[in-house]
Design a protein around this motif. Sequence first.
Motif, short mmCIF file in Angstrom:
data_model
loop_
_atom_site.label_atom_id
_atom_site.label_comp_id
_atom_site.label_asym_id
_atom_site.label_seq_id
_atom_site.Cartn_x
_atom_site.Cartn_y
_atom_site.Cartn_z
N TRP A 31 -3.74 -4.51 5.30
CA TRP A 31 -3.05 -3.50 4.50
C TRP A 31 -1.64 -3.26 5.00
N ARG A 32 -1.42 -3.38 6.32
CA ARG A 32 -0.08 -3.26 6.89
C ARG A 32 0.81 -4.37 6.30
N ASN A 33 0.29 -5.58 6.23
CA ASN A 33 1.07 -6.69 5.68
C ASN A 33 1.39 -6.46 4.21
N ARG A 34 0.43 -5.92 3.46
CA ARG A 34 0.67 -5.64 2.04
C ARG A 34 1.76 -4.58 1.87
N ILE A 35 1.71 -3.53 2.67
CA ILE A 35 2.74 -2.49 2.59
C ILE A 35 4.09 -3.05 3.00
N ASN A 36 4.13 -3.87 4.03
CA ASN A 36 5.38 -4.47 4.47
C ASN A 36 5.98 -5.36 3.38
N LEU A 37 5.13 -6.08 2.66
CA LEU A 37 5.61 -6.92 1.57
C LEU A 37 6.26 -6.07 0.49
N VAL A 38 5.60 -5.00 0.10
CA VAL A 38 6.15 -4.11 -0.92
C VAL A 38 7.42 -3.44 -0.41
N SER A 39 7.44 -3.06 0.85
CA SER A 39 8.62 -2.40 1.43
C SER A 39 9.85 -3.28 1.40
N GLY A 40 9.64 -4.59 1.46
CA GLY A 40 10.76 -5.51 1.48
C GLY A 40 11.36 -5.79 0.12
N ALA A 41 10.72 -5.32 -0.94
CA ALA A 41 11.23 -5.54 -2.29
C ALA A 41 12.26 -4.47 -2.64
N PRO A 42 13.14 -4.77 -3.58
CA PRO A 42 14.08 -3.73 -4.04
C PRO A 42 13.30 -2.61 -4.74
N LEU A 43 13.42 -1.39 -4.23
CA LEU A 43 12.67 -0.25 -4.76
C LEU A 43 13.61 0.80 -5.33
N VAL A 44 13.17 1.43 -6.41
CA VAL A 44 13.89 2.60 -6.89
C VAL A 44 13.49 3.77 -5.99
N PRO A 45 14.25 4.85 -5.96
CA PRO A 45 13.95 5.95 -5.03
C PRO A 45 12.51 6.48 -5.12
N ALA A 46 11.97 6.62 -6.32
CA ALA A 46 10.61 7.12 -6.45
C ALA A 46 9.60 6.17 -5.81
N LEU A 54 2.65 5.88 1.76
CA LEU A 54 1.63 4.87 2.08
C LEU A 54 1.74 4.45 3.54
N ASN A 55 2.95 4.21 3.97
CA ASN A 55 3.19 3.80 5.35
C ASN A 55 2.71 4.87 6.32
N ALA A 56 2.99 6.11 6.01
CA ALA A 56 2.57 7.21 6.89
C ALA A 56 1.05 7.32 6.94
N ALA A 57 0.39 7.18 5.79
CA ALA A 57 -1.07 7.28 5.74
C ALA A 57 -1.71 6.14 6.53
N LEU A 58 -1.17 4.93 6.38
CA LEU A 58 -1.72 3.80 7.12
C LEU A 58 -1.43 3.94 8.61
N SER A 59 -0.27 4.43 8.96
CA SER A 59 0.06 4.64 10.38
C SER A 59 -0.92 5.62 11.02
N ALA A 60 -1.31 6.66 10.28
CA ALA A 60 -2.29 7.62 10.80
C ALA A 60 -3.63 6.94 11.04
N LEU A 61 -4.05 6.07 10.13
CA LEU A 61 -5.29 5.32 10.32
C LEU A 61 -5.20 4.40 11.54
N GLU A 62 -4.06 3.75 11.69
CA GLU A 62 -3.86 2.85 12.82
C GLU A 62 -3.92 3.62 14.14
N GLU A 63 -3.35 4.82 14.16
CA GLU A 63 -3.39 5.64 15.38
C GLU A 63 -4.82 6.06 15.71
#
Length: 67
Positions: A31-46, A54-63
């Motif tokens: 799931w970290r890899n999937r989020i990283n893939l999406v993060s690397g794409a051009p994103l609109v602010p929303a 998503l990153n924060a929620a996954l980081s909490a799980l990882e911790e």
Amino acid sequence: MNHLQLEKDIEHLENVITHISAEDRIPLSYWRNRINLVSGAPLVPAQASRVKRLNAALSALEERQKT
């Protein structure tokens, strides 16, 4: 990645991240890899805001997995 696929990927991650745990059969690293893939794409602010959550929620799980 086109806009429609990017939106679908973000929606899928939003649905999954709220239901997974560190003990699931799919490792958190996947799931970290999937989020990283999406993060690397051009994103609109929303979308960037949604990916940040998503990153924060996954980081909490990882911790929690480390303890």
